[in-house]
Design an enzyme around this catalytic site. Structure first.
Site, PDB file in Angstrom:
ATOM      1  N   ARG A   1       0.874  -1.180   0.000  1.00 22.79           N
ATOM      2  CA  ARG A   1       0.000   0.000   0.000  1.00 22.79           C
ATOM      3  C   ARG A   1       0.907   1.224   0.000  1.00 22.79           C
ATOM      4  O   ARG A   1       1.697   1.422   0.927  1.00 22.79           O
ATOM      5  CB  ARG A   1      -0.928  -0.005   1.207  1.00 22.79           C
TER       6      ARG A   1
ATOM      7  N   ASN B   1      -6.958   8.058   2.630  1.00 23.89           N
ATOM      8  CA  ASN B   1      -6.596   7.475   3.918  1.00 23.89           C
ATOM      9  C   ASN B   1      -7.400   8.091   5.052  1.00 23.89           C
ATOM     10  O   ASN B   1      -7.519   9.324   5.157  1.00 23.89           O
ATOM     11  CB  ASN B   1      -5.102   7.705   4.191  1.00 23.89           C
ATOM     12  N   GLU B   2      -7.992   7.254   5.900  1.00 27.21           N
ATOM     13  CA  GLU B   2      -8.682   7.688   7.119  1.00 27.21           C
ATOM     14  C   GLU B   2      -9.420   9.008   6.900  1.00 27.21           C
ATOM     15  O   GLU B   2      -9.139  10.017   7.553  1.00 27.21           O
ATOM     16  CB  GLU B   2      -7.681   7.793   8.264  1.00 27.21           C
TER      17      GLU B   2
ATOM     18  N   HIS C   1      -8.673   0.191   9.982  1.00 24.50           N
ATOM     19  CA  HIS C   1      -7.328   0.288  10.537  1.00 24.50           C
ATOM     20  C   HIS C   1      -7.403  -0.099  12.005  1.00 24.50           C
ATOM     21  O   HIS C   1      -8.192   0.473  12.766  1.00 24.50           O
ATOM     22  CB  HIS C   1      -6.780   1.709  10.372  1.00 24.50           C
TER      23      HIS C   1
ATOM     24  N   TYR D   1      -5.844  -0.239  15.474  1.00 23.88           N
ATOM     25  CA  TYR D   1      -4.872   0.233  16.450  1.00 23.88           C
ATOM     26  C   TYR D   1      -5.484   0.062  17.848  1.00 23.88           C
ATOM     27  O   TYR D   1      -5.987  -1.003  18.177  1.00 23.88           O
ATOM     28  CB  TYR D   1      -4.451   1.668  16.136  1.00 23.88           C
TER      29      TYR D   1
ATOM     30  N   GLU E   1      -4.427  -1.095   7.716  1.00 24.93           N
ATOM     31  CA  GLU E   1      -3.303  -0.736   8.574  1.00 24.93           C
ATOM     32  C   GLU E   1      -3.501  -1.416   9.917  1.00 24.93           C
ATOM     33  O   GLU E   1      -4.633  -1.587  10.380  1.00 24.93           O
ATOM     34  CB  GLU E   1      -3.215   0.773   8.832  1.00 24.93           C
TER      35      GLU E   1
ATOM     36  N   TRP F   1       1.364  -1.461   9.079  1.00 22.71           N
ATOM     37  CA  TRP F   1       1.968  -0.123   9.037  1.00 22.71           C
ATOM     38  C   TRP F   1       3.232  -0.158   9.886  1.00 22.71           C
ATOM     39  O   TRP F   1       3.172  -0.501  11.053  1.00 22.71           O
ATOM     40  CB  TRP F   1       0.995   0.925   9.579  1.00 22.71           C
TER      41      TRP F   1
END
Length: 458
Positions: free
Chosen positions: A82, A159-160, A226, A228, A255, A284
């Site tokens: 990516r 992205n995001e 993503h 996290y 990610e 990531w």
């Protein structure tokens, strides 16, 4: 040095994680055999082969001199990268010539290229962030670099694209961006990131994914979460991934990391569950993180000889890239991704073992990858001269092999005997049609294929 800013909002997370999910199955018509397409929860190559992303993120727009990193990423077993780009709204714009070169280097290294516009990161929370409409403008402006690359490139619009301010706005803006790109003639598979800095703690993407998918006239949109700090427990991870599975919608983990400023992600569960469900993942990131999140570098100073603990975990650990990645068939034969210290005395991947082609179905067993003490395999089930509604595959392990993970089938074992039944979504096969299920396993000594693999159908 650049980093993606994150925020902490534990009270909101706790409230949101209690919300329900509207699991809506979406009818998905067959697609033309050009470029990546969607079939239920699966991503398919143009020839109909399922493709599961196993790769990393690379911060190209901030480190344009490090494009040689693609060869190093490939050498460690990845099948996808990516690539961070900029539309020019926030950082230095990557023009059509640069994007063409990125694509060419991805292809030269036999990597599928997911291209994303990073300028949208945290819209609503970040004053400098670009809108999804501005990201769509960028893609249209460099369309000449993307035309004809549908077999190699997936477009991750932005992205995001929303922070935590008004994440509900993500729905209309995402639909509008998709329809804008389709109207402009883009036939590529499209990937869309979740709001809430990609983590979707408000479940905005999850609960509206069906309507967003339906807004794509090509029915070729993939969703990206993503993972996290929001995803710091096994229950949260498995619930989120399984909700998309139940809804029949395609999801990738665009990610994730082993640690982050907003909490400690459960990377072991992320990797294991992604492997079990056949969900793609992209860690990531390769190198170049700053601002306090340098621990997310997989290698130090872009040097592949200096793998960090995160890099070792992602590439070489259980359910990691080396053990599970399969090269896209558009690039031809799968290279060996066995560890470099694989001793010559260890057995190579075995020859296929298959059931006789008589009866209602046939099954072919194949070891696709092997490393000391472990291996990855897949089983192809093929219907006979008539359509079937369900199938069961069985065999006896000859050398005491044992599963560590299985996906796309319900598998039970009794001693050496293996019985695998179709999942809810892949039991019905037209005459002559095929489906696959896969697994990882362990062995000691030899890793001989089962002498007989049987398939029965109804």
């Amino acid at each position: 040095m650049k980093r993606i800013p994150r925020v902490t909002w534990w009270a909101s997370v706790v409230a949101a994680l209690c919300a329900g999910f509207a699991a809506v199955a979406v009818a998905q018509p067959a697609q033309a055999a050009t470029g990546f397409t969607v079939s239920g929860t699966q991503i398919l190559e143009g020839n109909g082969t399922p493709f599961v992303m196993r790769g990393v993120n690379h911060a190209h727009t901030w480190y344009t001199s490090q494009l040689g990193s693609l060869a190093n990423i490939k050498a460690l077993g990845a099948n996808t990268v990516r690539v961070v780009l900029s539309s020019g709204n926030r950082w230095t714009r990557n023009d059509a010539a640069d994007v063409s070169n990125v694509i060419a280097q991805c292809k030269a290294n036999k990597l599928i290229c997911v291209l994303e516009v990073h300028d949208t990161t945290g819209y609503g929370d970040e004053g400098a962030a670009a809108t999804l409409a501005q990201a769509a403008d960028y893609w249209v402006s460099i369309k000449s670099a993307l035309d004809g690359q549908e077999n190699y490139v997936i477009l991750n619009i932005g992205n995001e694209p929303y922070g935590n301010t008004n994440p509900a706005g993500w729905v209309a803006d995402t639909k509008n961006a998709i329809t804008r790109l389709r109207a402009a003639g883009f036939a590529h598979q499209i990937m869309v990131d979740a709001p809430n800095w990609g983590q979707d703690w408000s479940f905005t993407m999850r609960d509206n994914a069906a309507s967003v998918f339906a807004a794509d006239p090509n029915r070729n949109t993939v969703f990206s979460v993503h993972m996290y700090g929001v995803f710091d427990t096994a229950a949260e991870i498995t619930d989120y991934l399984n909700r998309f599975r139940t809804a029949g919608l395609p999801l990738v983990i665009g990610e994730f990391g082993h640690n982050h400023s907003d909490g400690n992600p459960d990377e072991d569960t992320i990797l294991a569950t992604a492997q079990q469900l056949g969900v793609g993942y992209l860690g990531w990131s390769w190198s170049g993180n700053g601002g306090g999140v340098e621990y997310l570098d997989m290698v130090t100073d872009f040097d592949p000889a200096q793998l960090t603990s995160w890099g070792q975990r992602l590439f070489n650990g259980a359910n990691g890239i080396k053990a599970t990645s399969k090269q896209a068939t558009v690039f031809g034969e799968q290279p060996s991704t066995s560890p470099s210290n694989w001793p010559p005395s260890d057995p190579p991947p075995s020859s296929p073992s298959s059931s006789a082609p008589t009866g209602a179905c046939a099954a072919t067993y194949r070891v696709s990858n092997s490393w000391p003490g472990g291996f990855q395999g897949d089983v192809t089930v093929k219907a006979g001269s008539a359509a079937i509604t369900a199938w069961t595959v069985s065999w006896a392990w000859p050398n005491g092999q044992r599963f560590t993970n299985t996906w796309s089938a319900t598998v039970t074992t009794s001693g050496e005997t293996v019985t695998a039944k179709n999942a809810a979504w892949n039991g019905r096969l037209a005459a002559g049609a095929t489906t696959n299920w896969g697994f990882t396993g362990t062995f000691t000594g030899a890793n001989t294929a089962p002498a007989t693999v049987t398939c029965t159908a109804s």
